[in-house]
Design an enzyme around this catalytic site. Structure first.
Site, PDB file in Angstrom:
ATOM      1  N   ASP A 158       0.885  -1.172   0.000  1.00  0.00           N
ATOM      2  CA  ASP A 158       0.000   0.000   0.000  1.00  0.00           C
ATOM      3  C   ASP A 158       0.917   1.215   0.000  1.00  0.00           C
ATOM      4  O   ASP A 158       1.369   1.664   1.055  1.00  0.00           O
ATOM      5  CB  ASP A 158      -0.902   0.000   1.229  1.00  0.00           C
ATOM      6  CG  ASP A 158      -1.814   1.220   1.278  1.00  0.00           C
ATOM      7  OD1 ASP A 158      -2.176   1.739   0.204  1.00  0.00           O
ATOM      8  OD2 ASP A 158      -2.147   1.653   2.397  1.00  0.00           O
ATOM      9  N   GLU A 193      -1.471  -1.467  -4.734  1.00  0.00           N
ATOM     10  CA  GLU A 193      -2.681  -0.684  -4.949  1.00  0.00           C
ATOM     11  C   GLU A 193      -2.480   0.247  -6.132  1.00  0.00           C
ATOM     12  O   GLU A 193      -1.460   0.909  -6.247  1.00  0.00           O
ATOM     13  CB  GLU A 193      -3.045   0.116  -3.700  1.00  0.00           C
ATOM     14  CG  GLU A 193      -4.396   0.812  -3.848  1.00  0.00           C
ATOM     15  CD  GLU A 193      -4.886   1.418  -2.548  1.00  0.00           C
ATOM     16  OE1 GLU A 193      -5.523   0.686  -1.772  1.00  0.00           O
ATOM     17  OE2 GLU A 193      -4.609   2.592  -2.317  1.00  0.00           O
ATOM     18  N   ASP A 220      -2.074   1.148   7.444  1.00  0.00           N
ATOM     19  CA  ASP A 220      -1.332   0.924   6.197  1.00  0.00           C
ATOM     20  C   ASP A 220      -0.926  -0.537   6.045  1.00  0.00           C
ATOM     21  O   ASP A 220      -0.989  -1.100   4.947  1.00  0.00           O
ATOM     22  CB  ASP A 220      -0.092   1.824   6.132  1.00  0.00           C
ATOM     23  CG  ASP A 220      -0.457   3.294   6.190  1.00  0.00           C
ATOM     24  OD1 ASP A 220      -1.167   3.752   5.276  1.00  0.00           O
ATOM     25  OD2 ASP A 220      -0.037   3.983   7.144  1.00  0.00           O
TER      26      ASP A 220
END
Length: 190
Positions: free
Chosen positions: A25, A86, A158
């Site tokens: 991420d 992502e 996160d």
């Protein structure tokens, strides 16, 4: 007189192969990293998670170097076989979007340097796969990742997102394998 006969040898324990997936991420201040193993039977297990804090660097270029180096070290230590990241979303602030793009670039380069193919997922895809709704919030993602991987305590946001990205890739790769279709045909346009 009772005759004893030898019983057949017990079958050797089946070797369960697994695939190790790293989820990333990316962020310009913190980057979440999560690593899971997926067994042949589809069970997922937690290997590692962390949030790389990039704020200790002197400048933005230093953050990118710190991210590149830290991810490289994690990949070297844990040896994932597949990577998921992502995909960029459109941000309202152009400066933030540019910095996020540069952080993603540093992460992609670190993964590519280790020969990993990179699979990208939109935030809505990740939430849909893990929470069941593309509109789920961060606390729902944290909760579901903890349940799916049997982790105790609250996960850092996160790191939870990174584990969710890895789980999403595991779900997609299993579905693609079952259906026998190319991943591009499987994906809906987001």
């Amino acid at each position: 007189m009772t005759r004893w006969r030898a019983l057949p040898a017990a079958p050797a324990a089946a070797v369960v192969r697994s695939v190790r997936i790293i989820g990333i991420d990316p962020g310009s201040q913190r980057t979440g990293v999560g690593i899971i193993d997926i067994a042949e039977d589809g069970r997922s297990s937690h290997v590692f998670h962390s949030a790389i804090n990039l704020l200790g660097a002197e400048d933005f270029a230093g953050r990118l170097k710190l991210l590149f180096d830290a991810l490289g070290a994690i990949v070297t230590e844990h040896a994932p076989q597949e990577a998921a990241l992502e995909r960029v979303f459109l941000a309202r602030n152009p400066d933030s979007a540019l910095k996020l793009g540069q952080a993603r670039g540093a992460a992609i380069c670190a993964l590519a340097q280790h020969g990993l193919a990179i699979h990208e997922y939109a935030a809505r895809e990740v939430k849909q796969a893990v929470v069941g709704s593309g509109a789920g919030d961060k606390s729902q993602v944290q909760h579901m990742v903890g349940l799916l991987l049997e982790l105790r305590g609250k996960l850092q946001a996160d790191a939870a997102d990174a584990l969710a990205i890895a789980l999403t890739h595991a779900h997609v790769r299993a579905s693609v394998a079952r259906l026998g279709v190319a991943r591009q045909a499987w994906r809906r346009q987001q």
